[in-house]
Design a protein around this motif. Sequence first.
Motif, PDB file in Angstrom:
ATOM      1  N   ASP A 280       0.871  -1.173   0.000  1.00 26.65           N
ATOM      2  CA  ASP A 280       0.000   0.000   0.000  1.00 26.65           C
ATOM      3  C   ASP A 280       0.909   1.225   0.000  1.00 26.65           C
ATOM      4  O   ASP A 280       1.852   1.304   0.798  1.00 26.65           O
ATOM      5  CB  ASP A 280      -0.863   0.027   1.270  1.00 26.65           C
ATOM      6  N   ILE A 281       0.622   2.159  -0.910  1.00 30.18           N
ATOM      7  CA  ILE A 281       1.444   3.368  -0.983  1.00 30.18           C
ATOM      8  C   ILE A 281       0.760   4.458  -0.164  1.00 30.18           C
ATOM      9  O   ILE A 281      -0.425   4.758  -0.380  1.00 30.18           O
ATOM     10  CB  ILE A 281       1.612   3.839  -2.448  1.00 30.18           C
ATOM     11  N   ALA A 282       1.484   5.053   0.778  1.00 29.13           N
ATOM     12  CA  ALA A 282       0.897   6.091   1.630  1.00 29.13           C
ATOM     13  C   ALA A 282       0.561   7.317   0.791  1.00 29.13           C
ATOM     14  O   ALA A 282       1.333   7.678  -0.103  1.00 29.13           O
ATOM     15  CB  ALA A 282       1.892   6.468   2.721  1.00 29.13           C
ATOM     16  N   PRO A 283      -0.572   7.973   1.032  1.00 28.78           N
ATOM     17  CA  PRO A 283      -0.881   9.184   0.260  1.00 28.78           C
ATOM     18  C   PRO A 283       0.123  10.304   0.526  1.00 28.78           C
ATOM     19  O   PRO A 283       0.435  11.083  -0.359  1.00 28.78           O
ATOM     20  CB  PRO A 283      -2.285   9.571   0.728  1.00 28.78           C
ATOM     21  N   ILE A 284       0.640  10.334   1.757  1.00 30.97           N
ATOM     22  CA  ILE A 284       1.608  11.378   2.114  1.00 30.97           C
ATOM     23  C   ILE A 284       2.832  10.747   2.776  1.00 30.97           C
ATOM     24  O   ILE A 284       2.702   9.890   3.654  1.00 30.97           O
ATOM     25  CB  ILE A 284       0.968  12.404   3.076  1.00 30.97           C
ATOM     26  N   GLY A 285       4.004  11.162   2.306  1.00 34.01           N
ATOM     27  CA  GLY A 285       5.246  10.698   2.922  1.00 34.01           C
ATOM     28  C   GLY A 285       5.837  11.838   3.732  1.00 34.01           C
ATOM     29  O   GLY A 285       5.810  12.991   3.305  1.00 34.01           O
ATOM     30  N   LYS A 286       6.357  11.504   4.902  1.00 34.28           N
ATOM     31  CA  LYS A 286       6.916  12.538   5.789  1.00 34.28           C
ATOM     32  C   LYS A 286       8.301  12.071   6.263  1.00 34.28           C
ATOM     33  O   LYS A 286       8.518  10.877   6.463  1.00 34.28           O
ATOM     34  CB  LYS A 286       5.983  12.712   6.995  1.00 34.28           C
TER      35      LYS A 286
ATOM     36  N   GLU B 184       6.352 -22.270  -2.574  1.00 36.71           N
ATOM     37  CA  GLU B 184       5.549 -21.096  -2.985  1.00 36.71           C
ATOM     38  C   GLU B 184       5.237 -20.167  -1.815  1.00 36.71           C
ATOM     39  O   GLU B 184       4.225 -19.470  -1.822  1.00 36.71           O
ATOM     40  CB  GLU B 184       4.223 -21.528  -3.641  1.00 36.71           C
ATOM     41  N   LYS B 185       6.086 -20.160  -0.801  1.00 38.13           N
ATOM     42  CA  LYS B 185       5.844 -19.295   0.356  1.00 38.13           C
ATOM     43  C   LYS B 185       5.975 -17.825  -0.038  1.00 38.13           C
ATOM     44  O   LYS B 185       6.788 -17.472  -0.888  1.00 38.13           O
ATOM     45  CB  LYS B 185       6.861 -19.627   1.456  1.00 38.13           C
ATOM     46  N   GLU B 186       5.135 -16.987   0.569  1.00 39.20           N
ATOM     47  CA  GLU B 186       5.274 -15.540   0.410  1.00 39.20           C
ATOM     48  C   GLU B 186       5.621 -14.965   1.774  1.00 39.20           C
ATOM     49  O   GLU B 186       4.964 -15.282   2.760  1.00 39.20           O
ATOM     50  CB  GLU B 186       3.958 -14.924  -0.079  1.00 39.20           C
ATOM     51  N   VAL B 187       6.652 -14.137   1.834  1.00 36.50           N
ATOM     52  CA  VAL B 187       7.008 -13.487   3.089  1.00 36.50           C
ATOM     53  C   VAL B 187       6.413 -12.083   3.077  1.00 36.50           C
ATOM     54  O   VAL B 187       6.691 -11.289   2.175  1.00 36.50           O
ATOM     55  CB  VAL B 187       8.541 -13.427   3.266  1.00 36.50           C
ATOM     56  N   HIS B 188       5.572 -11.802   4.057  1.00 38.07           N
ATOM     57  CA  HIS B 188       4.891 -10.504   4.101  1.00 38.07           C
ATOM     58  C   HIS B 188       5.799  -9.423   4.675  1.00 38.07           C
ATOM     59  O   HIS B 188       6.665  -9.700   5.496  1.00 38.07           O
ATOM     60  CB  HIS B 188       3.600 -10.634   4.909  1.00 38.07           C
ATOM     61  N   LEU B 189       5.549  -8.208   4.221  1.00 33.94           N
ATOM     62  CA  LEU B 189       6.356  -7.076   4.674  1.00 33.94           C
ATOM     63  C   LEU B 189       5.568  -6.219   5.656  1.00 33.94           C
ATOM     64  O   LEU B 189       4.334  -6.157   5.588  1.00 33.94           O
ATOM     65  CB  LEU B 189       6.762  -6.206   3.481  1.00 33.94           C
ATOM     66  N   VAL B 190       6.279  -5.557   6.546  1.00 33.51           N
ATOM     67  CA  VAL B 190       5.662  -4.580   7.445  1.00 33.51           C
ATOM     68  C   VAL B 190       5.645  -3.210   6.758  1.00 33.51           C
ATOM     69  O   VAL B 190       4.625  -2.553   6.679  1.00 33.51           O
ATOM     70  CB  VAL B 190       6.448  -4.475   8.771  1.00 33.51           C
ATOM     71  N   ARG B 191       6.801  -2.818   6.237  1.00 37.38           N
ATOM     72  CA  ARG B 191       6.922  -1.464   5.691  1.00 37.38           C
ATOM     73  C   ARG B 191       8.167  -1.312   4.833  1.00 37.38           C
ATOM     74  O   ARG B 191       9.098  -2.121   4.911  1.00 37.38           O
ATOM     75  CB  ARG B 191       6.994  -0.446   6.829  1.00 37.38           C
ATOM     76  N   ILE B 192       8.156  -0.258   4.017  1.00 37.06           N
ATOM     77  CA  ILE B 192       9.377   0.180   3.323  1.00 37.06           C
ATOM     78  C   ILE B 192       9.472   1.683   3.560  1.00 37.06           C
ATOM     79  O   ILE B 192       8.518   2.418   3.286  1.00 37.06           O
ATOM     80  CB  ILE B 192       9.322  -0.063   1.806  1.00 37.06           C
ATOM     81  N   HIS B 193      10.573   2.137   4.105  1.00 36.92           N
ATOM     82  CA  HIS B 193      10.743   3.585   4.230  1.00 36.92           C
ATOM     83  C   HIS B 193      12.056   4.035   3.602  1.00 36.92           C
ATOM     84  O   HIS B 193      12.917   3.223   3.274  1.00 36.92           O
ATOM     85  CB  HIS B 193      10.578   4.052   5.681  1.00 36.92           C
ATOM     86  N   LEU B 194      12.135   5.341   3.420  1.00 41.29           N
ATOM     87  CA  LEU B 194      13.289   5.937   2.734  1.00 41.29           C
ATOM     88  C   LEU B 194      14.081   6.764   3.740  1.00 41.29           C
ATOM     89  O   LEU B 194      13.494   7.492   4.553  1.00 41.29           O
ATOM     90  CB  LEU B 194      12.757   6.814   1.595  1.00 41.29           C
TER      91      LEU B 194
ATOM     92  N   MET C 272       5.209   7.499   9.364  1.00 41.75           N
ATOM     93  CA  MET C 272       4.515   7.551   8.076  1.00 41.75           C
ATOM     94  C   MET C 272       5.438   7.082   6.956  1.00 41.75           C
ATOM     95  O   MET C 272       5.895   7.883   6.132  1.00 41.75           O
ATOM     96  CB  MET C 272       4.019   8.980   7.803  1.00 41.75           C
ATOM     97  N   PRO C 273       5.726   5.780   6.901  1.00 37.62           N
ATOM     98  CA  PRO C 273       6.599   5.269   5.835  1.00 37.62           C
ATOM     99  C   PRO C 273       5.898   5.373   4.475  1.00 37.62           C
ATOM    100  O   PRO C 273       4.669   5.399   4.421  1.00 37.62           O
ATOM    101  CB  PRO C 273       6.804   3.803   6.226  1.00 37.62           C
ATOM    102  N   LEU C 274       6.656   5.397   3.410  1.00 39.53           N
ATOM    103  CA  LEU C 274       6.057   5.511   2.068  1.00 39.53           C
ATOM    104  C   LEU C 274       5.227   4.279   1.703  1.00 39.53           C
ATOM    105  O   LEU C 274       4.215   4.392   1.023  1.00 39.53           O
ATOM    106  CB  LEU C 274       7.152   5.724   1.022  1.00 39.53           C
ATOM    107  N   CYS C 275       5.668   3.089   2.137  1.00 36.81           N
ATOM    108  CA  CYS C 275       4.962   1.857   1.748  1.00 36.81           C
ATOM    109  C   CYS C 275       4.722   0.989   2.976  1.00 36.81           C
ATOM    110  O   CYS C 275       5.587   0.898   3.854  1.00 36.81           O
ATOM    111  CB  CYS C 275       5.805   1.042   0.765  1.00 36.81           C
ATOM    112  N   THR C 276       3.555   0.325   2.998  1.00 32.15           N
ATOM    113  CA  THR C 276       3.279  -0.649   4.062  1.00 32.15           C
ATOM    114  C   THR C 276       2.731  -1.930   3.416  1.00 32.15           C
ATOM    115  O   THR C 276       2.271  -1.917   2.277  1.00 32.15           O
ATOM    116  CB  THR C 276       2.239  -0.125   5.068  1.00 32.15           C
ATOM    117  N   ASN C 277       2.768  -3.016   4.187  1.00 29.24           N
ATOM    118  CA  ASN C 277       2.291  -4.344   3.734  1.00 29.24           C
ATOM    119  C   ASN C 277       3.076  -4.811   2.497  1.00 29.24           C
ATOM    120  O   ASN C 277       4.212  -4.415   2.315  1.00 29.24           O
ATOM    121  CB  ASN C 277       0.785  -4.314   3.500  1.00 29.24           C
ATOM    122  N   GLY C 278       2.451  -5.638   1.663  1.00 28.11           N
ATOM    123  CA  GLY C 278       3.159  -6.194   0.512  1.00 28.11           C
ATOM    124  C   GLY C 278       3.828  -7.506   0.864  1.00 28.11           C
ATOM    125  O   GLY C 278       3.764  -7.972   2.008  1.00 28.11           O
TER     126      GLY C 278
END
Length: 343
Positions: free
Chosen positions: A73-79, A128-138, A101-107
């Motif tokens: 999910d892409i955050a509408p606002i990055g801070k 076929e395992k998928e590893v879920h993410l918490v967040r991606i920040h810059l 307020m990270p730029l991306c969450t989940n995924g």
Amino acid sequence: MKSAIPYLATIGLEVHVQLKTRSKMFCTCPVEFGAEPNTHTCPVCLGLPGALPVMNHEALRMTVLTGLMLGCDIAPIGKFDRKNYFYPDMPKNYQISQYDMPLCTNGNVPLHDLAYPKDAQKNIATPEKEVHLVRIHLEEDVAKSFHFETTTGIDFNRAGTPLMEIVTQPEINSPEEAFAFLTSLKQILIYGGVSDADMEKGQLRCDCNVSVRPENQTELGAKIEIKNMNSISGVRRALGFEIQRQIDALERGEKLQQETRGWDEVAGETFLMRTKEFAHDYRYFPDPDLVPVKTEVLLGDVRGRVPELPKAKRARFVEQYQVSAYDAGVLASDLDLARYFEI
Ligand SMILES: [Zn+2]
């Protein structure tokens, strides 16, 4: 020592990825590996008083692109926030990062069979395992210290390089899965052109959180962090060592405590660095020099840059060229090879 009680390992990874931008995150100095020390610096990335940061929009686009490739999910606002701490490689005494307020969450990152170590591909616990993410920040990278015999030198060329931090859910259960996660993630980053993800050059670095618990216990064991791993095979070895070390300690009746450890590649052992600090020690607050960013204005452009990803390419190769699933996996694991195959 082999134990009679089966133990479960719970692993979460924090991966730092240097973005492949031409210039740094908040100044126009070039990003270049291997240049003469301290030749790519300016008042901003040296942290001189009064110097003001200017945001690198391409770094924002690359982070959003990574988020789209990984189904975030892409955050509408990055801070941007200031993470306050003292270290000689960071003269501002704060690192510009993102806190609440990270730029991306989940995924998630899908693990492919061929991304596992070769000797483990016949025995994959969860195909076929998928590893879920918490967040991606810059954030911005810090400078690099070099320890000589009697002195320490600091190279500021790395200071201010755009750095993405990708945090997984703690749902990796073996050193082999951690290996497959990093290999799969690296492929996707290369496909998107956001990083060369070369661990030897420090473009991809990894901290591992690992705990073990007896299979019949629901509560997680003490979380132990292994810092600054710089090779995928090193991550596998360090986790293998650390899981066995924790099991042996529990078998002896010892109580494990939350702590940070390092990895000695030559000795093949982890070692105690410090007991763990907590997030509030960093006294995060919004950076008053940087305005929040609306990602909507970036998204239109970035959506068009999402490439065909390894999983889709493998499926297409099987369908279109009637190659075996294995061959499609080998071809798609290397973007240059996949391109050459299609010429
Ligand atoms: Zn600079």
